[in-house]
Design an enzyme around this catalytic site. Sequence first.
Site, PDB file in Angstrom:
ATOM      1  N   CYS A  48     -40.536  42.587  82.278  1.00  0.00           N
ATOM      2  CA  CYS A  48     -40.613  44.009  82.650  1.00  0.00           C
ATOM      3  C   CYS A  48     -41.095  44.859  81.481  1.00  0.00           C
ATOM      4  CB  CYS A  48     -39.240  44.502  83.115  1.00  0.00           C
ATOM      5  SG  CYS A  48     -39.204  46.242  83.594  1.00  0.00           S
ATOM      6  N   CYS A  57     -31.085  46.099  81.500  1.00  0.00           N
ATOM      7  CA  CYS A  57     -31.169  44.697  81.071  1.00  0.00           C
ATOM      8  C   CYS A  57     -31.061  44.612  79.554  1.00  0.00           C
ATOM      9  CB  CYS A  57     -32.488  44.061  81.512  1.00  0.00           C
ATOM     10  SG  CYS A  57     -32.691  43.906  83.310  1.00  0.00           S
ATOM     11  N   CYS A 132     -39.191  47.022  88.468  1.00  0.00           N
ATOM     12  CA  CYS A 132     -37.832  46.544  88.205  1.00  0.00           C
ATOM     13  C   CYS A 132     -37.724  45.123  88.720  1.00  0.00           C
ATOM     14  CB  CYS A 132     -36.784  47.432  88.862  1.00  0.00           C
ATOM     15  SG  CYS A 132     -35.082  46.911  88.486  1.00  0.00           S
ATOM     16  N   GLN A 235     -20.170  42.670  96.411  1.00  0.00           N
ATOM     17  CA  GLN A 235     -20.690  41.833  95.348  1.00  0.00           C
ATOM     18  C   GLN A 235     -22.156  42.181  95.130  1.00  0.00           C
ATOM     19  OE1 GLN A 235     -18.898  39.965  93.413  1.00  0.00           O
ATOM     20  NE2 GLN A 235     -16.986  40.099  94.580  1.00  0.00           N
ATOM     21  N   PHE A 262      -6.351  43.019  96.477  1.00  0.00           N
ATOM     22  CA  PHE A 262      -7.547  43.813  96.149  1.00  0.00           C
ATOM     23  C   PHE A 262      -8.692  43.347  97.052  1.00  0.00           C
ATOM     24  CE2 PHE A 262      -4.974  43.135  92.356  1.00  0.00           C
ATOM     25  CZ  PHE A 262      -4.672  44.435  91.972  1.00  0.00           C
ATOM     26  N   GLU A 282      -5.379  46.243 100.370  1.00  0.00           N
ATOM     27  CA  GLU A 282      -6.368  47.103  99.735  1.00  0.00           C
ATOM     28  C   GLU A 282      -5.825  48.516  99.623  1.00  0.00           C
ATOM     29  OE1 GLU A 282      -9.372  49.005  98.056  1.00  0.00           O
ATOM     30  OE2 GLU A 282      -9.238  46.808  98.198  1.00  0.00           O
ATOM     31  N   ASP A 328      -8.946  39.673  93.391  1.00  0.00           N
ATOM     32  CA  ASP A 328     -10.244  40.084  92.855  1.00  0.00           C
ATOM     33  C   ASP A 328     -10.119  41.542  92.422  1.00  0.00           C
ATOM     34  OD1 ASP A 328     -12.886  40.441  92.191  1.00  0.00           O
ATOM     35  OD2 ASP A 328     -13.626  40.442  94.251  1.00  0.00           O
ATOM     36  N   CYS A 354     -14.448  40.286  87.189  1.00  0.00           N
ATOM     37  CA  CYS A 354     -15.712  40.793  86.644  1.00  0.00           C
ATOM     38  C   CYS A 354     -15.562  41.177  85.183  1.00  0.00           C
ATOM     39  CB  CYS A 354     -16.204  41.983  87.466  1.00  0.00           C
ATOM     40  SG  CYS A 354     -15.056  43.376  87.515  1.00  0.00           S
TER      41      CYS A 354
END
Length: 397
Positions: A48, A57, A132, A235, A262, A282, A328, A354
Amino acid sequence: MTEPIIRIAAKGEGVTASGRHIAGAVTGDVVSEDGTIEPGPHHACPPCRHFGRCGGCQLQHADDAVLADFVTDRVLTAARKQGIEPLAIEPAQMSPPFSRRRATLHAVNGGGRAQVGFREAGSHRLVDITECHVLHPDLFALVTPLRAMLSARGGKYAADIDLTLADGGVDCAIRNLQVEGLEQTEAMLDFARDNGLARLSLDQGYGPETSWEPEPVTITLSGVPVPLPPGAFLQATRDGERALLAAAQDWIGDAATVADLFAGLGTFAFALADKTKVLAVEAARDTHLACQSAARAYGRPVHSLHRDLFRNPLRAEELNRFDAALLDPPRAGAREQVDQIAESKLARVVYVSCNPASWARDAKRMVDAGFVCREVRPVGQFRWSTHVELASYFTRD
């Protein structure tokens, strides 16, 4: 004196054996005393033109082998800092280019012409993107029409634009943009119609308000179309989602009852519900209701519970009713809920994260309570970035 780069640090710099951090270097490069980089066999040509300025990035100069090693190393380093050594670790699953199905762009008036793109790293300056290599083509296709629509309206603005690829097209949510009068309103509706948006919503300081939605917006999760509230979590890529689901299904196995903590829209709950009764817990009310309505409409054995697991985690005695648990949590981790898991009699836990650092902290609490970290599967959904995800499996006798 020259030194080889032996690994990539958490923020993307190359690291030598002596501890020097060299921006722009990757594993296998050689660095001279003055910082000059001699590219090695894993130094790739960034695809890119915006790489180096755009903050989206950090690692386009690394080939796929180094990217996968970086993702795996981030997870293992976090685990080992807490004294945890997984019994098995799978090769990292890397999402391909052009696969990101959700992203937040920014827009400003750049002297009479709208600029649309990502911010520079560590700056509020905007990179007006013309290409992109991470966004799904359906998302990137909206950049030019957005730029044209915003340029025509004039005025000062600094807007945020959330794009999500839903079942019926792109869900576009614009924040911090004032739309006043009939002309601006019609321009927004023309933009939505001409570009086939699934939904256009505007947040002018009072929460998102839907301006355009020809059909109810859904996202299909394991064959179940689930209503998609504005801003609901997904996700980042379908490829990454499949990898995480496969891990959960492999490890949950024949469990008859599972607590999905979650749970969000039910990404894991609906995948597990073919053979398992699932309690999906949740905190976000609209997300909880979306999961609940989809489960009822399609007859899946998923019971949705509205509950804030930070303030009111499932207690140990409640968890004891289940054969397994899956969690999660957000990036901060799940300290309060993990404390209850540690005190429970649960024998199987799947932890999706994450954030390797908060995951490792929570994992240490579980290991101290008698769990064993059986397996870890690193996932690189955010290709060319330093953001890392993982799925992990814990058991105890």
